[in-house]
Enzyme design. Structure first.
Site, mmCIF file in Angstrom:
data_model
loop_
_atom_site.group_PDB
_atom_site.id
_atom_site.type_symbol
_atom_site.label_atom_id
_atom_site.label_comp_id
_atom_site.label_asym_id
_atom_site.label_seq_id
_atom_site.Cartn_x
_atom_site.Cartn_y
_atom_site.Cartn_z
ATOM 1 N N ASP A 1 127.901 -57.264 49.199
ATOM 2 C CA ASP A 1 127.637 -58.183 47.733
ATOM 3 C C ASP A 1 126.069 -58.414 47.834
ATOM 4 O OD1 ASP A 1 127.338 -60.048 49.932
ATOM 5 O OD2 ASP A 1 129.170 -61.114 49.316
ATOM 6 N N GLU B 1 127.077 -59.280 60.198
ATOM 7 C CA GLU B 1 126.756 -60.409 60.530
ATOM 8 C C GLU B 1 127.423 -61.343 61.403
ATOM 9 O OE1 GLU B 1 128.172 -58.949 57.609
ATOM 10 O OE2 GLU B 1 128.052 -60.126 55.874
ATOM 11 N N TYR C 1 137.872 -56.593 51.049
ATOM 12 C CA TYR C 1 136.879 -57.555 50.888
ATOM 13 C C TYR C 1 137.230 -58.776 49.860
ATOM 14 C CZ TYR C 1 132.143 -59.646 50.424
ATOM 15 O OH TYR C 1 131.290 -60.334 50.631
ATOM 16 N N HIS D 1 133.855 -52.977 43.291
ATOM 17 C CA HIS D 1 134.910 -53.718 44.211
ATOM 18 C C HIS D 1 136.318 -53.467 44.191
ATOM 19 C CE1 HIS D 1 131.451 -56.902 45.902
ATOM 20 N NE2 HIS D 1 131.250 -55.570 45.955
ATOM 21 N N ASP E 1 128.133 -57.647 54.269
ATOM 22 C CA ASP E 1 128.971 -57.419 53.448
ATOM 23 C C ASP E 1 128.502 -56.891 52.262
ATOM 24 O OD1 ASP E 1 130.903 -58.684 54.921
ATOM 25 O OD2 ASP E 1 130.643 -60.839 54.112
ATOM 26 N N ARG F 1 135.215 -61.377 48.615
ATOM 27 C CA ARG F 1 134.745 -61.932 47.344
ATOM 28 C C ARG F 1 134.691 -60.817 46.318
ATOM 29 N NH1 ARG F 1 132.827 -63.382 52.453
ATOM 30 N NH2 ARG F 1 132.798 -65.756 52.673
ATOM 31 N N GLU G 1 124.460 -61.325 48.319
ATOM 32 C CA GLU G 1 124.153 -62.013 49.896
ATOM 33 C C GLU G 1 123.820 -60.975 50.843
ATOM 34 O OE1 GLU G 1 124.970 -66.147 51.890
ATOM 35 O OE2 GLU G 1 126.180 -65.428 50.568
#
Length: 698
Positions: free
Chosen positions: A83, A8, A299, A345, A81, A301, A85
């Site tokens: 997750d 991203e 990470y 995670h 990432d 989040r 999203e």
């Protein structure tokens, strides 16, 4: 032909590129390229809630470049990432590039280090459509609420407003808390403290009234307190019970996203937005000399407190080396994550424990270093031994009354050598006492108190409550807080959220016509359903159908017919317009509240709202007022600017330095503020003064 890797962020791309061979070409999509249209609902409700995705305006060139690069590549890897999203970004890009999703193309890593990146590329996986569907469900749910209720607010209240599946509940919580505060009736109560002497003046100690005939007692008035004092002041005080024990204070777990936001707010004075922005920089990669660029933290989040075994072992080795074997627990601590946490995670931790804050400080900005140190300290402390206290509890009897005293001394500091929440309290030493020992009463000290209302939410407490109630997800807290302020539903007073009249009106209307959307438990259940979609236990279209056809569709029809136009009374200031003489009104804009003339557009006079510190400028005697830099950072400058350019980054206090006479300032944000001298050449500017801050009058 090289393999194409799509991430991203350009920063992330630059960091990863250094870890991969020339066989790979790493490019950045610069976030989302494809999404629902901003100008309309973008969801075909009649056709199974089919999302109508489009290329985001301004992103067409980037998408064309990716398509061109994809045609020239032997393979394409999607490395957004790890997750929901990120999975959705990969899915959108993969579809646009006509990739074969039956082939492993998804590369997932939780830290941007050479070892982690190389390992991830050895084990690409298939795209996880359950994650994609969970993210699609969230986007469509938010669209159904935001794009169908918001127009009602525009028509019935005023333009520019918005409703949101999570933001509206957050505003409701702030309004509910304000109602609690307004309804609160303070109750008087008294405490009685006895100063007792066991035989030597230096061993005097205090004990607090606790019980009467075995039941807890709390005098409710001055007369009741005086009556108790009269009953005991001439009676003998005797040690009834002495209990000695060991108290263990265990370290806190390493950070999750929400706990990092809370702690950065409390300890560093960071907003949640700033915390996530700085943490993202630490995650994506920092140049730390010798041409080495590396992600300093894992990470950011995550809602898990899990730690990789190797990371725990590395931390234990460091603790042993720095502090000794006694500070290393027999087994690595294990911390329980909240229910529903994604255990795939890890918690937020340093990617390399050997990169201590003092070693990388020179490569980081001030904010990066402060946040990195917070993360590093918390993680190291989480792997250390508990702190041990020797505790003594003493009961003192006098007639039918019992007084209590608790003493606590730190015997072994454990993790407190590295990290503390500043809530362990001061050590209280008690003399050696024996049961049956008589004590001499020196003084009885009554003190009046009043019960306090619940405090208003600040950023830290609001995030904590949202998480506890299962509303939203850690990555959404920062935009939620930003949105409810920018819409004018709440404002900040002394760092706490206060609902505006507009916020109260909107919440009242939403509660009447959309009770499910505003229901805290209902919102939490929706979040749980999205989690079930992610693990393949529930179809995403089922969630949408139950929500829309089960409640929202009917509510929208009723609301459009029955909601009456609301006229908000303007908040009028006592200040008058210097151009036309009318009383100025409070308005809410992009940069917060300001004053404006009610005769707009005929009269366009506006005025900033100034927060005066009550401290005079040492240069020309003007007032030192709160101001903001171009980047939004708060500082304090003279009201006579630009004639006077005196300014301070720290908040000035209404007293002078005893050493040099310069202005004293708050040394740092947080609860236990201390003061220091603003003159950098003064000795008091180096070490904070011991006395607590005396707040300047506004």
């Amino acid at each position: 032909m090289a393999d194409l890797v799509i991430v991203e962020s350009p920063t992330k791309a630059r960091t990863i590129k250094k870890f991969l061979s020339s066989k790979y070409k790493v490019v950045a999509s610069q976030g989302h390229l494809i999404d629902l249209p901003r100008s309309k609902l973008g969801v075909d409700i009649e056709n199974k809630f089919e999302p109508q995705y489009i290329t985001i305006r301004g992103k067409g060139k980037i998408l064309s470049e990716l398509k061109s690069a994809g045609k020239k590549a032997s393979r394409i890897f999607l490395a957004a990432d790890p997750d929901r999203e990120g999975e959705a970004i990969c899915w959108h890009i993969g579809r646009a590039l006509k990739m074969d999703f039956d082939q492993p193309c998804r590369v997932e890593f939780h830290e941007i280090t050479k070892e982690a990146i190389k390992e991830a590329f050895k084990n690409p996986r298939l795209l996880d459509m359950n994650r994609v569907d969970a993210q699609q469900a969230r986007r469509v749910l938010d669209r159904l609420v935001g794009y169908q209720i918001s127009p009602l607010l525009w028509r019935k209240i005023r333009g520019g407003l918005s409703a949101g599946r999570v933001q509206s509940v957050a505003v409701r919580m702030i309004c509910d808390r304000e109602e609690e505060i307004e309804r609160f009736v303070p109750e008087e109560y008294w405490s009685i403290e006895a100063l007792l002497d066991p035989g030597t003046k230096k061993d005097r100690f205090k004990a607090q009234l606790e019980r009467y005939k075995g039941k807890k007692v709390k005098p409710a008035s001055r007369e009741e307190a005086a009556s108790i004092i009269g009953s005991v002041e001439k009676e003998p005080f005797t040690v009834e019970q002495v209990r000695r024990s060991e108290r263990r204070r265990r370290p806190l777990p390493p950070f999750t996203t929400s706990s990092l936001q809370q702690e950065a707010s409390s300890k560093l004075g960071f907003t949640s937005r700033k915390t996530m922005s700085v943490a993202q920089q630490l995650y994506e990669g920092i140049s730390i000399g010798s041409k080495e660029t590396v992600g300093l933290v894992t990470y950011i989040r995550t809602d898990s407190t899990r730690v990789a075994d190797q990371a725990a072992e590395d931390a234990r080795s460091l603790v042993k080396e720095r502090f000794g074997q006694d500070f290393v627990p027999a087994k690595p601590p294990r911390y329980k994550s909240k229910k529903g946490a994604q255990e795939a995670h890890e918690a937020i931790r340093p990617t390399g424990i050997s990169r201590a804050p003092e070693q990388v400080e020179k490569f980081l900005s001030k904010d990066q270093n402060r946040l990195y140190k917070l993360i590093w300290d918390r993680f190291v402390a989480s792997q250390m031994s508990p702190a041990l206290y020797d505790q003594v509890r003493v009961k003192v009897s006098v007639g039918d009354y019992t007084f209590k005293s608790v003493g606590s001394t730190l015997r072994f500091p454990g993790f407190l050598l590295v990290y503390s929440n500043n809530d362990q309290g001061e050590e209280v030493l008690l003399p050696d006492l024996e049961e049956g020992q008589n004590l001499e009463l020196i003084e009885l000290i009554p003190d009046q108190h009043f019960t306090q209302p619940p405090p208003r939410y600040n950023e830290a407490s609001l995030i904590k409550t949202l998480e506890e109630k299962g509303i939203g997800r850690p990555s959404t807290y920062s935009p939620i807080i930003e949105t409810i302020q920018s819409r004018g539903y709440v404002r900040k007073e002394n760092k706490a959220f206060v609902p505006t009249d507009l916020g109260i009106v909107v919440v009242k209307m939403m509660l009447e016509f959309f009770p499910e959307v505003m229901d805290i438990d209902f919102t939490a259940r929706l979040e749980k359903q999205l989690d079930d979609v992610e693990v393949g236990q529930l179809e995403w279209l089922t969630v949408l159908d139950e929500f829309y056809n089960g409640c929202l569709k009917e509510r929208l029809a009723v609301a459009d017919e029955k909601i009456e136009k609301v006229e908000l009374e303007p908040e009028v200031s006592e200040e008058t317009c210097p151009q036309c003489g009318k009383n100025l009104q409070f308005k809410h804009g992009r940069f917060g509240r300001f004053l404006a003339c009610p005769s707009y557009p005929e009269c366009k006079y506006t005025k900033k709202i100034v927060n005066d510190t009550g401290v005079s400028c040492p240069k020309d005697g003007g007032n030192l007022i709160e101001r903001r830099s171009r980047k939004g950072r708060v500082f304090y400058g003279c009201s006579n600017y630009p004639e006077c350019d005196f300014s301070l980054w720290n908040k000035p206090l209404s007293r002078k330095c005893s050493e040099c006479g310069s202005i004293m300032v708050e040394a740092a944000p947080g609860k236990n503020k201390v003061a220091r001298c603003s003159n950098k050449e003064c000795p008091n500017s180096k070490a904070p003064a011991k006395e607590k801050v005396t707040a300047a009058k506004k």
